[in-house]
Design an enzyme around this catalytic site. Structure first.
Site, mmCIF file in Angstrom:
data_model
loop_
_atom_site.group_PDB
_atom_site.id
_atom_site.type_symbol
_atom_site.label_atom_id
_atom_site.label_comp_id
_atom_site.label_asym_id
_atom_site.label_seq_id
_atom_site.Cartn_x
_atom_site.Cartn_y
_atom_site.Cartn_z
ATOM 1 C CE LYS A 189 -6.254 0.677 0.825
ATOM 2 N NZ LYS A 189 -6.397 0.181 -0.574
ATOM 3 C CG ASP A 204 -4.739 -4.381 -6.666
ATOM 4 O OD1 ASP A 204 -4.529 -5.210 -7.575
ATOM 5 O OD2 ASP A 204 -4.843 -4.706 -5.473
ATOM 6 C CD GLU A 229 -3.874 -2.868 -1.795
ATOM 7 O OE1 GLU A 229 -3.316 -3.981 -1.949
ATOM 8 O OE2 GLU A 229 -4.826 -2.696 -1.010
ATOM 9 C CE LYS A 233 -3.741 -2.575 2.117
ATOM 10 N NZ LYS A 233 -3.066 -3.876 1.918
ATOM 11 N NE ARG A 246 -8.833 -7.689 -8.396
ATOM 12 C CZ ARG A 246 -7.832 -7.322 -7.598
ATOM 13 N NH1 ARG A 246 -7.284 -8.189 -6.788
ATOM 14 N NH2 ARG A 246 -7.380 -6.086 -7.633
ATOM 15 N NE ARG A 275 -3.638 -7.515 -8.493
ATOM 16 C CZ ARG A 275 -3.605 -8.379 -7.479
ATOM 17 N NH1 ARG A 275 -3.209 -9.617 -7.689
ATOM 18 N NH2 ARG A 275 -3.961 -7.988 -6.268
ATOM 19 N NE ARG A 319 -14.859 -6.492 1.859
ATOM 20 C CZ ARG A 319 -14.773 -7.446 2.780
ATOM 21 N NH1 ARG A 319 -13.643 -7.601 3.465
ATOM 22 N NH2 ARG A 319 -15.789 -8.245 3.002
ATOM 23 C CG ASN A 358 -1.205 -6.526 -4.783
ATOM 24 O OD1 ASN A 358 -1.592 -6.822 -3.677
ATOM 25 N ND2 ASN A 358 -1.859 -5.683 -5.566
#
Length: 315
Positions: free
Chosen positions: A161, A274, A282, A126, A226, A211, A234, A284
């Site tokens: 978060k 993301d 984000e 993050k 997603r 993603r 979410r 990842n």
């Protein structure tokens, strides 16, 4: 040339092979004639300054009724492997960091570790995204509940978060006047002792949290959107989101261009960005997923792209 590929991962008997990106990598390595060695967290050690691991020979099959066979595990130097795939899922806790330090010893002796251990330590998924503010929505990282409450007041609709979550766990949507806000902030910051992140809510989440997989700085041409289901905000697949493949937009490609030079510099060979709407949320780096879904929808072999990059850089 056949190589020895070792993998550090979560227990293979518990994975869902239809969705597991590590499994896709193992299938591809085996298809190329590479031999596989398997280890879990707890199988690493240091002997006289050298990285060792308790590793078992591994064979994999794309068969949900029986997808792996393990041989007998034995302690051996990690330099017995040419490549180590570091694919342990978060949390990036003390044990994860210690493992990365052991893998770095192997790296210094010539083993290629993907992704590089130092990068795994340096790039919180993050916080790392915030090194590219031109790509991000308004964001605050703070411990103080008062500062976070002020951010909510300024932006009204926000997402809150923790810095160490995955799969959508611990994520809250809140708003100005939310009677639950104080409780949310107490929980996330542990009464003001831990950092939490607040981002302006991005309404385009209804079209999906995309993603984008990036291999050696180059984007896969399709992302997995997603999409949240029902009343859920979410999009994470682990939170019930539906995965739908979509071509990259011009904005998506621009975001990749902003990030890619630093990914290459750090040795981050396989990364998942993301993106919601126009914004990077984000980066990842530990164990990005979505290979299997994109391969199935578009006839891709994303793990093949990754091994092409690894083998090119080994030569």
């Amino acid at each position: 040339m056949p190589l020895v590929v070792a993998v550090l991962m979560d227990p293979i008997q518990s994975i869902k092979i239809a969705k597991d990106s590590t499994f896709a990598m193992l299938l591809e390595a085996q298809r190329r004639g590479h031999s596989l060695l398997y280890m879990e967290q707890g199988d690493l050690a240091v002997r006289d300054g050298k990285a060792w691991a308790r590793m078992a020979p591994l064979e994999v099959r794309d068969d949900a009724k029986g997808w792996f066979t393990l041989g007998g595990a034995a302690w051996r130097p990690l330099t017995d492997a040419d490549i180590v795939l570091e694919r342990k899922d978060p949390p990036v806790d003390a044990q994860f960091i210690y493992d990365s330090m052991i893998l770095e010893l192997a790296e210094r002796e010539g083993v290629r570790v993907v992704n590089r251990p130092q990068a795994l330590r340096d790039c919180n998924e993050k916080l790392y995204a915030l090194q590219f503010p031109q790509c991000c929505a308004p964001t605050l990282v703070a411990r103080e509940p008062d500062a976070l409450r002020q951010f909510v007041s300024e932006h009204d609709q926000v997402v809150l978060k923790p810095l160490d979550g995955m799969g959508g766990r611990g994520i809250f949507r809140s708003h100005r006047g939310d009677p639950n806000l104080n409780s949310i902030l107490e929980t996330l910051t542990v009464d003001g002792t831990r950092l939490a992140i607040a981002q302006r809510f991005i309404p385009e989440i209804t079209a999906g949290d995309k993603r984008i997989l990036v291999v050696d700085g180059e984007p896969v041409p399709y992302a997995l959107a997603r999409i949240p289901q029902g009343d859920e905000f979410r999009g994470n697949l682990a939170a019930g989101g539906r995965g739908e493949g979509v071509p990259l937009s011009d904005r998506d490609r621009w975001i990749v261009e902003q990030v890619a030079p630093d990914l290459r510099r750090r040795g981050l060979t396989f990364v998942g960005l993301d993106v919601i709407g126009d914004y990077l949320t984000e980066i990842n780096v530990t164990s990005p997923t979505c290979i299997r879904e994109l391969d199935a929808q578009f006839g891709l072999t994303i793990a093949g792209l990754m091994f092409d990059a690894i083998e090119k850089n080994l030569s």
